[in-house]
Design a protein around this motif. Structure first.
Motif, short mmCIF file in Angstrom:
data_model
loop_
_atom_site.label_atom_id
_atom_site.label_comp_id
_atom_site.label_asym_id
_atom_site.label_seq_id
_atom_site.Cartn_x
_atom_site.Cartn_y
_atom_site.Cartn_z
N TYR A 116 74.60 -57.41 -25.87
CA TYR A 116 74.08 -55.93 -25.45
C TYR A 116 72.66 -55.83 -26.21
O TYR A 116 71.69 -55.48 -25.47
CB TYR A 116 74.93 -54.99 -26.13
CG TYR A 116 76.11 -54.51 -25.14
CD1 TYR A 116 76.21 -54.13 -24.05
CD2 TYR A 116 77.41 -55.22 -25.86
CE1 TYR A 116 77.50 -54.23 -23.23
CE2 TYR A 116 78.47 -55.02 -25.16
CZ TYR A 116 78.43 -54.65 -23.90
OH TYR A 116 79.81 -54.40 -23.25
N ARG A 162 85.43 -58.39 -20.29
CA ARG A 162 84.10 -57.62 -20.59
C ARG A 162 82.99 -58.50 -20.15
O ARG A 162 82.04 -58.10 -19.39
CB ARG A 162 84.11 -57.56 -22.27
CG ARG A 162 82.63 -56.97 -22.53
CD ARG A 162 82.50 -56.99 -24.16
NE ARG A 162 83.43 -56.05 -24.67
CZ ARG A 162 83.58 -54.95 -25.02
NH1 ARG A 162 82.14 -54.14 -24.62
NH2 ARG A 162 84.31 -53.97 -25.41
N ALA A 166 80.90 -56.87 -17.29
CA ALA A 166 79.70 -55.90 -18.07
C ALA A 166 78.63 -55.82 -17.12
O ALA A 166 77.70 -54.80 -16.99
CB ALA A 166 79.50 -56.28 -19.42
N ALA A 361 81.63 -53.00 -18.04
CA ALA A 361 82.96 -52.99 -18.81
C ALA A 361 83.28 -51.68 -19.48
O ALA A 361 82.72 -51.35 -20.47
CB ALA A 361 82.90 -54.01 -19.87
#
Length: 457
Positions: A116, A162, A166, A361
């Motif tokens: 991220y 995820r 995501a 996600a």
């Protein structure tokens, strides 16, 4: 569960495929570390697994045991923990196979992380490995132990939700306002008989030779003294407004004069956060980015408008809910996590949009209707080389209507609309509202109920 499954299978005349989830001894890192270890919510200890094997043998159902599963947590940031878990699980798989348990599948669970924050590190919002490395370590780790134990290789199953989802969605929202400490303007000119605190603060605005730290200390001291004096009724509203205006003016000047290549006192470094505007975004944190509030998840946020211009101001993002927690507190900036983010100066009458990415996600399903804000309008976009711009819009799914949100909270919107119409009709009969105006207000109310819960600007 097995005590329920066995008699049910016999009653229905079927042979179930049974999977066993192991409670791993290795403990992962990060926000979901509790998914593994002795206190994990799910999974069976080695003792429990062996007891189950004996029960299946007794019931002549050992041949139904087909899968061994483990999961040590979501968003695994450190590949070394993955290797440890794979080693433990593969060893357990091999030992069970040697006990004549006919396992065919090894489910490695989820946990494949998303970078991220872009740091490729072991922070909670990153990972220190690639997907290719993850796959290689899992496959090699299982193969090596199976070969050493001389047992067949299992079919590997992954549940990395995820990592799969995501990237598939983002949130695009418009800025509907700006909250800034330095925005208020007030006449600070000298008045007869003004309090000495006001005079002192005014003198400070022209004290250009003072060291920035000394100037900041004096300004903060004067403001605190003024606050105490106001509580005691010594300062007037006019004097407090002057002091406040000059205080923020001084802080802005100090911030502009700081040489960021030299040593800067911590309080002066914090001026950037104090002076940063808050950009009011037309969305709800609790509906569209729940993890940022609930667990401090960091998501990439960038301007969508004016991409050919250098951002010139710093700001933070707040939503339109009436909850003080409705804000984003951490932002990705290069390889650092910051308390604010560069954006462009807002222009009157011009739309400005920002995008929040990697929201695919959990954010959609975990979002709630806190403050009665419903789901956003969704636009389904598909990539296609033959289309203009290499994409096309397949579908637009309207966001939750206000009436649907109200009905979820047990309000009867039909009754509400009828009640409002009766009130308007009564005012029309009294001559307080023209008939045409009454119809317009009734239509407007019903239109609001059918419309979105977000602002229209």
């Amino acid at each position: 569960e097995l005590e329920m499954l066995i008699p049910l299978a016999r009653k229905l005349g079927v042979e179930p495929m049974i999977g066993l989830r192991s409670k791993m001894m290795v403990r992962s890192l990060g926000k979901w570390a509790g998914s593994s270890g002795d206190r994990a919510k799910f999974g069976l200890s080695i003792t429990e697994i062996l007891n189950i094997i004996e029960l299946l043998k007794k019931e002549d159902m050992l041949h139904c045991a087909k899968l061994l599963h483990f999961h040590i947590g979501s968003q695994l940031s450190d590949i070394r923990k993955v290797k440890e878990a794979v080693s433990e699980a593969a060893r357990l798989y091999a030992k069970l196979v040697q006990l004549d348990v006919p396992l065919e599948y090894l489910d490695i669970g989820g946990g494949l992380g998303i970078d991220y924050d872009g740091t490729s590190s072991t922070t909670d919002s990153s990972r220190n490995y690639s997907t290719e490395e993850y796959v290689a370590d899992v496959v090699y780790g299982v193969k090596q132990i199976c070969d050493l134990e001389n047992v067949p290789h299992p079919n590997l199953v992954s549940e990395s939700g995820r990592a799969i989802t995501a990237h598939h969605s983002c949130v695009v929202t418009n800025i509907v306002g700006e909250i800034k400490n330095t925005g208020a303007k007030y006449d600070t000119s000298v008045t007869t008989g003004e309090h000495i605190l006001v005079s002192n603060m005014r003198e400070l605005t022209t004290a250009h030779d003072l060291h920035p730290q000394e100037k900041y200390n004096d300004a903060a001291s004067f403001k605190q003294s003024a606050y105490e004096a106001f509580k005691l009724g010594i300062l007037s509203l006019d004097e407090m407004a002057k002091l406040d205006t000059m205080y923020w003016q001084i802080l802005s000047e100090i911030h502009s004069s700081i040489d960021r290549d030299s040593f800067v006192f911590q309080e002066l470094e914090e001026l950037e956060d104090m002076l940063a505007s808050q950009y009011l975004c037309n969305f709800s944190i609790f509906q569209s980015a729940a993890d940022t509030w609930a667990i401090g998840q960091v998501l990439p946020i960038v301007p969508i408008s004016r991409l050919n211009e250098q951002p010139e101001v710093r700001c933070s993002i707040v939503d339109i809910t009436c909850d003080s927690d409705g804000k984003l507190s951490k932002y990705i900036e290069g390889t650092e996590i910051s308390d604010n983010i560069p954006m462009h100066t807002l222009r009157k009458g011009e739309h400005y949009h920002v995008g929040m990415f990697l929201t695919g996600a959990y954010q959609d399903v975990m979002g709630d209707m806190h403050n009665l804000f419903g789901r956003l309008t969704e636009v389904h976009i598909y990539c296609h080389d033959d289309e203009p711009g290499d994409f096309y819009i397949e579908e637009v799914v309207p966001g939750t209507a206000a009436e649907k949100v109200l009905e979820t909270m047990q309000y009867n919107t039909d009754y509400m609309a009828k009640t409002v119409k009766k009130s308007i009709d009564r005012e029309v009969r009294k001559g307080h509202i023209a008939p045409r105006e009454g119809v317009r207000w009734t239509d407007y109310y019903e239109k609001c109920l059918a419309g979105t819960t977000y602002l229209k600007v």
